[in-house]
Design a protein around this motif. Structure first.
Motif, PDB file in Angstrom:
ATOM      1  N   GLU A 281       0.598  -1.525   0.248  1.00  0.00           N
ATOM      2  CA  GLU A 281       0.359  -0.041  -0.103  1.00  0.00           C
ATOM      3  C   GLU A 281       0.656   0.763  -0.067  1.00  0.00           C
ATOM      4  N   ASP A 282       1.944   1.178   0.514  1.00  0.00           N
ATOM      5  CA  ASP A 282       2.663   1.850   0.830  1.00  0.00           C
ATOM      6  C   ASP A 282       3.668   2.083  -0.766  1.00  0.00           C
ATOM      7  N   VAL A 283       3.814   1.523  -1.563  1.00  0.00           N
ATOM      8  CA  VAL A 283       4.105   1.525  -2.300  1.00  0.00           C
ATOM      9  C   VAL A 283       3.927   2.041  -3.554  1.00  0.00           C
ATOM     10  N   LEU A 284       2.234   1.800  -3.809  1.00  0.00           N
ATOM     11  CA  LEU A 284       0.988   1.933  -5.285  1.00  0.00           C
ATOM     12  C   LEU A 284       0.923   3.314  -5.430  1.00  0.00           C
ATOM     13  N   PRO A 285       1.381   4.798  -4.277  1.00  0.00           N
ATOM     14  CA  PRO A 285       1.453   5.712  -5.293  1.00  0.00           C
ATOM     15  C   PRO A 285       2.349   6.174  -5.013  1.00  0.00           C
ATOM     16  N   HIS A 286       3.566   5.617  -5.655  1.00  0.00           N
ATOM     17  CA  HIS A 286       5.131   5.908  -5.833  1.00  0.00           C
ATOM     18  C   HIS A 286       5.435   4.577  -7.220  1.00  0.00           C
ATOM     19  N   VAL A 287       4.575   4.011  -7.861  1.00  0.00           N
ATOM     20  CA  VAL A 287       4.838   2.862  -8.479  1.00  0.00           C
ATOM     21  C   VAL A 287       5.558   4.337 -10.088  1.00  0.00           C
ATOM     22  N   PHE A 288       4.304   5.109 -10.896  1.00  0.00           N
ATOM     23  CA  PHE A 288       5.286   6.106 -11.271  1.00  0.00           C
ATOM     24  C   PHE A 288       6.116   6.630 -11.159  1.00  0.00           C
ATOM     25  N   ASP A 289       6.840   6.979 -10.092  1.00  0.00           N
ATOM     26  CA  ASP A 289       7.641   7.665  -9.745  1.00  0.00           C
ATOM     27  C   ASP A 289       9.069   6.910 -10.657  1.00  0.00           C
ATOM     28  N   ARG A 290      10.075   8.247 -11.821  1.00  0.00           N
ATOM     29  CA  ARG A 290      11.213   7.421 -12.089  1.00  0.00           C
ATOM     30  C   ARG A 290      12.216   7.416 -11.298  1.00  0.00           C
ATOM     31  N   PHE A 291      12.731   6.034 -11.570  1.00  0.00           N
ATOM     32  CA  PHE A 291      13.925   6.057 -10.186  1.00  0.00           C
ATOM     33  C   PHE A 291      13.314   5.130  -8.929  1.00  0.00           C
ATOM     34  N   TYR A 292      11.572   5.615  -8.907  1.00  0.00           N
ATOM     35  CA  TYR A 292      11.556   4.630  -7.337  1.00  0.00           C
ATOM     36  C   TYR A 292      11.507   2.963  -7.686  1.00  0.00           C
TER      37      TYR A 292
ATOM     38  N   ALA B 196       5.769   4.473 -19.348  1.00  0.00           N
ATOM     39  CA  ALA B 196       4.268   3.866 -19.993  1.00  0.00           C
ATOM     40  C   ALA B 196       3.275   5.110 -19.288  1.00  0.00           C
ATOM     41  N   LEU B 197       3.335   5.217 -18.479  1.00  0.00           N
ATOM     42  CA  LEU B 197       2.221   7.007 -18.785  1.00  0.00           C
ATOM     43  C   LEU B 197       2.221   7.524 -18.665  1.00  0.00           C
ATOM     44  N   GLU B 198       3.705   8.436 -19.391  1.00  0.00           N
ATOM     45  CA  GLU B 198       3.909   9.979 -20.645  1.00  0.00           C
ATOM     46  C   GLU B 198       3.028   9.393 -21.422  1.00  0.00           C
ATOM     47  N   ASN B 199       3.655   7.967 -22.341  1.00  0.00           N
ATOM     48  CA  ASN B 199       2.975   7.403 -23.885  1.00  0.00           C
ATOM     49  C   ASN B 199       0.875   7.525 -23.420  1.00  0.00           C
ATOM     50  N   ALA B 200       0.944   7.088 -22.423  1.00  0.00           N
ATOM     51  CA  ALA B 200      -0.734   6.251 -22.184  1.00  0.00           C
ATOM     52  C   ALA B 200      -1.054   8.438 -22.733  1.00  0.00           C
ATOM     53  N   HIS B 201      -0.934   9.753 -21.544  1.00  0.00           N
ATOM     54  CA  HIS B 201      -0.618  11.058 -21.046  1.00  0.00           C
ATOM     55  C   HIS B 201      -1.150  11.393 -22.585  1.00  0.00           C
ATOM     56  N   ILE B 202      -0.522  11.035 -23.585  1.00  0.00           N
ATOM     57  CA  ILE B 202      -0.348  11.776 -24.786  1.00  0.00           C
ATOM     58  C   ILE B 202      -1.018  11.153 -25.275  1.00  0.00           C
ATOM     59  N   HIS B 203      -1.500  10.221 -25.367  1.00  0.00           N
ATOM     60  CA  HIS B 203      -2.591   9.810 -26.196  1.00  0.00           C
ATOM     61  C   HIS B 203      -4.134  10.649 -25.989  1.00  0.00           C
ATOM     62  N   GLY B 204      -3.764  10.867 -24.190  1.00  0.00           N
ATOM     63  CA  GLY B 204      -5.183  11.115 -23.698  1.00  0.00           C
ATOM     64  C   GLY B 204      -5.403  10.553 -23.281  1.00  0.00           C
ATOM     65  N   GLY B 205      -4.940   9.376 -22.085  1.00  0.00           N
ATOM     66  CA  GLY B 205      -6.039   8.677 -21.144  1.00  0.00           C
ATOM     67  C   GLY B 205      -4.860   8.465 -19.807  1.00  0.00           C
ATOM     68  N   GLY B 206      -4.081   7.365 -19.822  1.00  0.00           N
ATOM     69  CA  GLY B 206      -3.953   7.142 -18.586  1.00  0.00           C
ATOM     70  C   GLY B 206      -3.703   5.727 -17.777  1.00  0.00           C
ATOM     71  N   ILE B 207      -3.093   5.077 -16.564  1.00  0.00           N
ATOM     72  CA  ILE B 207      -3.005   4.363 -16.623  1.00  0.00           C
ATOM     73  C   ILE B 207      -3.318   4.321 -14.942  1.00  0.00           C
ATOM     74  N   ILE B 208      -3.967   3.231 -13.970  1.00  0.00           N
ATOM     75  CA  ILE B 208      -4.217   3.150 -12.689  1.00  0.00           C
ATOM     76  C   ILE B 208      -3.881   1.842 -12.412  1.00  0.00           C
ATOM     77  N   ALA B 209      -2.906   1.975 -11.536  1.00  0.00           N
ATOM     78  CA  ALA B 209      -2.140   0.300 -10.312  1.00  0.00           C
ATOM     79  C   ALA B 209      -3.296   0.568  -8.783  1.00  0.00           C
ATOM     80  N   ALA B 210      -3.076  -1.019  -9.423  1.00  0.00           N
ATOM     81  CA  ALA B 210      -3.914  -1.710  -7.851  1.00  0.00           C
ATOM     82  C   ALA B 210      -3.965  -2.984  -7.798  1.00  0.00           C
ATOM     83  N   ASN B 211      -4.408  -3.266  -6.535  1.00  0.00           N
ATOM     84  CA  ASN B 211      -4.294  -4.666  -5.626  1.00  0.00           C
ATOM     85  C   ASN B 211      -5.664  -5.354  -6.303  1.00  0.00           C
ATOM     86  N   SER B 212      -5.422  -6.803  -6.736  1.00  0.00           N
ATOM     87  CA  SER B 212      -6.993  -7.169  -7.302  1.00  0.00           C
ATOM     88  C   SER B 212      -7.123  -7.886  -6.075  1.00  0.00           C
TER      89      SER B 212
END
Length: 532
Positions: free
Chosen positions: A445-456, A475-491
């Protein structure tokens, strides 16, 4: 005849009212007008009330004293000359004589004749109705008839008393006195309607003056609000422009009051902010230029090193085994690290393009299922990845950037979550939702907010890993440039889930971008990182 007088009951009183308001005012201008109005209304009502009360007492007291003085003189002049037991006719004549010469009150004389029978005589000249003993309040009659003990402070047994009364909404003054030494008792009735009309006229005048004062206060408040709020309004507009990034916004300063000092403070703050942002932008630009230059400079030696490592790798794989077994581990390490360094340089260059805003889309119509299959096949992941996607789902996207996104998400799932990795695709309106699920323990849970941070790094005990630490960020930047996004979560069933949402047609983004050239071949199409 005595001259002592005692105050009596008042005939009428001022009405009072209270008004409460539950309104909430959000406009500063309206609040200023209301406050000015309330202050003016309070002051005007207080002044008018005091003026009315003082004038009321003065008018009533003057009319009352004049009537009582006349009544007292007439009692001394006429009632005291009557015999001890007068007749009704004598009382009536005396009463009429007391109201001659324009006296504006009625007189009632009461006495006992020789037989001990009560007799009365009334003037009835200016009364609105017949003045009878029943018109005199009983407390007043008792006070008039009561004999007072003679003392050093009281030299007369009987006194003159008065009382204000209201009959059918008409105010009257009733007075009474008894002839000392025996004789009739006299009562007077004077209408106070003329004085009441004068007081009503005064009340209307004061009410009109209060209304005019309230209107004047509202106009003054409006003018004051305009004077005060105009600079505040300009300050609000300037602050809004500053918040939009227009750091050259300044206020025109005039005067030496508090608002002028506030404008100067705003200008100093805006100037300081502009300087700090300019310094930060310069440092950021220098950092991006350094990373870009460094990446370009590293490409030349890396090209040579890569060529050498490819030769060494071919020697390792050759059946002849010409390499010394003692140096084989070192050669394999050099090959692995060269690949890692090459991926890092490519990723750094891609990051600098995103930071500089020069990354552009090169769109094409792609079959999503075919694109995912090609990505998996190119990296030999067919045995470790399950694909749940129908063929024929078309989208207009950048194939190279979509491949980068998928490679990083699937590679990260294989590396940190374990196989089998399941990739599913479904349509949601005008969007595509691609989910990548792994079979691992999930993300802390403490890692989830940082999974898209650079060099984390998720674990401080693993500061170095095979990935560059930029894969998920790219990957997130490429999704943003398409007008989309990525969400990380636990199933809930276990494992991590990365949900990629992209529009089915990214063409509007290119139409909205005036700097888009339509061709991104100059950005490079080398190998991208495929792991976090």
């Amino acid at each position: 005849m005595t001259e002592g007088r005692r105050g009596g009951l008042r005939g009428w009183s001022a009405a009072r009212g209270a008004v409460s308001s539950g309104l909430r005012f959000t406009s500063l201008r309206l609040r200023l007008v209301v406050v000015f109005g309330l202050v003016a209304l309070t002051a005007a009502v207080s002044a008018s009330g005091i003026a009315y009360w003082l004038n009321r007492e003065a008018v009533l007291t003057r009319a009352q004293d004049a009537a009582l003085d006349d009544f007292e003189r007439e009692m001394q002049a006429h009632a005291s000359t009557l015999p001890l037991h007068p007749t009704a006719a004598q009382l009536e004549v005396a009463a009429r004589q007391m109201t001659e010469d324009g006296r504006l009150f009625s007189v009632l004389l009461v006495a006992e004749d020789a037989d001990g029978t009560q007799v009365r005589g009334s003037s009835d000249t200016s009364a609105l109705h017949g003045f009878t003993l029943e018109d005199v309040p009983e407390p007043l009659r008792k006070a008039v008839d009561k004999e007072q003990p003679i003392t050093s402070g009281n030299k007369h047994a009987y006194h003159l008393y008065w009382q204000r009364v209201v009959d059918e909404d008409r105010p009257y003054l009733v007075g009474g006195a008894k002839v000392i030494g025996g004789g009739p008792t006299g009562y007077m009735l004077k209408s106070l309607e003329p004085e009441a009309k004068d007081l009503n006229s005064l009340a209307w005048s004061l009410g009109i003056a209060t209304g005019l004062a309230l209107v004047g206060a509202a106009l003054l408040a409006q003018a004051a609000a305009g004077t005060v709020l105009k600079p505040v309004h300009r300050l609000g507009i300037a602050a809004h422009r500053l918040g939009e990034g227009k750091l050259d916004t300044r206020l025109r300063v005039s005067g030496t009051d508090e608002l002028a000092e506030l404008s100067r403070t705003f200008n100093r703050a805006a100037e300081s902010l502009e300087k700090q942002v300019a310094d930060m932008s310069a440092r950021d630009e220098a950092s991006r230029r350094f990373v870009a230059d460094m990446s370009h400079e590293l490409r030349t030696p890396l090209t040579a090193i890569t060529a050498v490592t490819e030769v060494l790798e071919e020697e390792l794989d050759a059946e002849t085994g010409s390499l010394d077994p003692m140096i084989e581990p070192a050669v394999r390490l050099v090959v692995s690290e060269t690949r890692r360094l090459n991926d890092l340089v490519e990723n750094l260059m891609e990051v600098t393009r995103f930071d500089a805003g020069t990354a552009r889309l090169v769109l094409d119509d792609v079959d999503i299922a075919d694109q995912i299959t090609a990505c998996i096949d190119a990296r030999a992941w067919l045995d470790a990845v399950e694909l749940d996607a129908e063929r024929g789902i078309m989208a207009r996207l950048d194939p190279r950037r979509l491949d980068v996104i998928l490679a990083n998400l699937i590679g990260n799932a294989l590396k940190h979550g374990g196989s089998p990795v399941r990739v599913s695709v479904r349509e949601e309106g005008e969007d595509l939702l691609i989910e990548v699920r792994d079979n691992g323990p999930g993300i802390a849970e403490d890692v989830l907010p940082h999974v898209f941070d650079r060099f984390y790094k998720a674990s401080a005990s693993r500061p170095r890993s095979e990935g560059s630490g930029l894969g998920l960020s790219i990957a997130l930047e490429n999704a943003h440039i398409h007008g989309g996004g990525i969400i990380a979560a636990n199933s809930p069933k276990g494992g991590a889930v990365f949900a990629l949402r992209l529009p089915r047609d990214a063409s509007p983004l290119i139409a909205e971008d005036p700097g888009h050239s339509g061709d991104a071949a100059g950005e490079g199409s080398g190998r991208e990182g495929n792991g976090g």
